[in-house]
Scaffold this active site. Structure first.
Site, PDB file in Angstrom:
ATOM      1  N   LYS A 114       0.910  -1.184  -0.026  1.00  0.00           N
ATOM      2  CA  LYS A 114       0.139  -0.043   0.053  1.00  0.00           C
ATOM      3  C   LYS A 114       0.829   1.330  -0.125  1.00  0.00           C
ATOM      4  O   LYS A 114       0.357   2.311  -0.401  1.00  0.00           O
ATOM      5  CB  LYS A 114      -0.844  -0.127   1.205  1.00  0.00           C
ATOM      6  CG  LYS A 114      -2.070  -0.998   1.298  1.00  0.00           C
ATOM      7  CD  LYS A 114      -3.187  -0.806   2.343  1.00  0.00           C
ATOM      8  CE  LYS A 114      -4.172  -1.805   2.345  1.00  0.00           C
ATOM      9  NZ  LYS A 114      -5.136  -1.870   3.328  1.00  0.00           N
ATOM     10  N   LYS A 201      -4.751 -10.163  -6.569  1.00  0.00           N
ATOM     11  CA  LYS A 201      -6.088 -10.414  -5.783  1.00  0.00           C
ATOM     12  C   LYS A 201      -6.896  -9.659  -6.117  1.00  0.00           C
ATOM     13  O   LYS A 201      -6.826  -8.562  -6.379  1.00  0.00           O
ATOM     14  CB  LYS A 201      -5.450 -10.119  -4.356  1.00  0.00           C
ATOM     15  CG  LYS A 201      -6.386 -10.545  -3.321  1.00  0.00           C
ATOM     16  CD  LYS A 201      -5.582 -10.094  -2.019  1.00  0.00           C
ATOM     17  CE  LYS A 201      -5.687  -8.654  -1.583  1.00  0.00           C
ATOM     18  NZ  LYS A 201      -5.347  -7.969  -0.473  1.00  0.00           N
ATOM     19  N   LYS A 204     -10.678  -3.814  -3.335  1.00  0.00           N
ATOM     20  CA  LYS A 204     -11.353  -2.770  -3.423  1.00  0.00           C
ATOM     21  C   LYS A 204     -10.830  -1.749  -4.086  1.00  0.00           C
ATOM     22  O   LYS A 204     -11.475  -0.850  -4.728  1.00  0.00           O
ATOM     23  CB  LYS A 204     -12.116  -2.483  -1.846  1.00  0.00           C
ATOM     24  CG  LYS A 204     -12.789  -3.466  -1.013  1.00  0.00           C
ATOM     25  CD  LYS A 204     -13.131  -2.719   0.039  1.00  0.00           C
ATOM     26  CE  LYS A 204     -13.580  -3.621   1.363  1.00  0.00           C
ATOM     27  NZ  LYS A 204     -12.804  -3.683   2.327  1.00  0.00           N
TER      28      LYS A 204
END
Ligand code: TYM
Length: 338
Positions: A114, A201, A204
């Site tokens: 991230k 993956k 969202k």
């Protein structure tokens, strides 16, 4: 401590929940309600570890809670609550922060990923995310934490904090202060992949909407996204071929969503081309999500119902969390809070 084993889990209210959140986590919470003492929170404090829109946070928090109920979480048997409304989560996080080595957090894979995506704008909160998650779990003396595969490393961190940094330092050996939790990661559904790339993956935060099926997507949209899902030039669906991650992922989704299981799905779809398989998968997805979508609409249509569920969940959760926090405070040498 309760006689039945405890379960705690949560989902972040960031945007729409998708099939990975459901198959990897929420769906597996439902059966645990029968013989466990279950706590399910909407982790809104985690949702602000990346830049967020204040105008959407409350609404997304309520929607996420409504999706728990629509998925079959029964508020009579489970405590459903909002993380930020039980202030013990933030308080225990601070206590745990002060005993957690910085380098344990710096090596977390999700943080690194991230942080890389965000460039300059990485908050201290993003680094601290797994400590807050450890507090969520440890406050409830959870025995089991049902999550998807991607949360395994965070669970290991929670275990290490409980064992090495709290119990070993602040409690006698025969009377540990905090329960050391076990992850519950099921073999199927724990790693749902993107519809556009079988090697990454479903997430969202993927900017491509077509990469995921959201739980509230209407049937036409589900069908369209599956129609456009990435394929390969090979005829026949199969599991386990490392050259064909899309086939493995979509066949796995079909097995779960249709309910026929992997063996039957593999046999049924082995001779099929993509053109024959995709409508079958789309139908299975639409049918699997239909009851959930209907319940969701009914829950939100009933005035006051969701708020009342969250109020009573908060009361039950607070009682447990406050007691754990007080125990840790006392062991660390603080004056009593009351
Ligand atoms: P979040 O919101 O990112 O994910 C919620 C749950 O969904 C699972 N999941 C997946 N499972 C299978 N395939 C996927 N593609 C996929 N994407 C997500 C996640 O593993 C997770 O179980 N940090 C947690 C939230 C949290 C939490 C907790 C969980 C905060 N405190 C305490 C358990 C206990 C998270 O990943 O949220």
């Amino acid at each position: 401590m309760s006689a039945r084993p405890r379960v705690l889990s949560g989902v972040q209210p960031t945007g729409a929940l998708h099939l990975g959140n459901w198959l990897g986590a929420i769906r597996n919470w439902v059966s645990l309600q029968d013989d466990h003492d279950t706590f399910f929170c909407v982790v809104d404090l985690h949702a602000i570890t990346v830049p967020h829109d204040p105008a959407l946070l409350a609404e997304n928090t309520r929607r996420t809670a409504a999706l728990y109920l629509a998925s079959g979480i029964d508020p009579e048997r489970s405590s459903v609550f909002v993380q930020s409304q039980v202030t013990a989560h933030s308080e225990l996080t601070w206590l745990l922060n002060c005993v957690t080595p910085l380098n344990w957090l710096e090596r977390m894979i999700q943080f690194k990923e991230k942080a890389r995506k965000q460039g300059e704008n990485v908050s201290v909160g993003l680094l601290d995310y797994p400590v807050l998650m450890a507090a969520d779990i440890l406050l409830y003396d959870a025995d089991l934490v049902p999550v998807g595969e991607d949360q395994k490393q965070h669970l290991e961190l929670a275990r290490d904090i409980a064992q090495q940094r709290i119990n070993a330092r602040f409690a006698p050996e025969d009377r540990p202060l905090l329960k050391v939790p076990e992850p519950l990661i099921l073999a199927e559904g724990a790693r749902v992949m993107s519809l556009q790339d079988g090697r990454s993956k479903m997430s969202k935060s993927d900017p491509n909407e077509g990469s995921r099926l959201n739980l509230l997507d209407p049937p036409e949209l589900i069908t369209r996204k599956i129609k456009r899902a990435k394929t390969d030039p090979v005829l026949g669906l199969e599991f386990g071929n490392p050259e064909r991650p899309e086939a493995d992922n979509l066949l796995g989704l079909y097995a779960l969503l249709s309910g026929v299981g992997r063996e039957v799905a593999a046999r049924e779809c082995a001779p099929m081309g993509w053109g024959q398989f995709k409508p079958l998968l789309a139908e299975a997805a639409v049918e699997a999500l239909r009851p959930l979508q209907e319940r969701y609409a009914a829950i939100l249509a009933e005035p006051g119902y969701l708020d009342q569920v969250l109020r009573s969940g908060r009361e039950r959760a607070s009682a447990v969390a406050e007691a754990s926090l007080e125990r840790v405070r006392a062991a660390m040498g603080f004056l009593p809070s009351r």
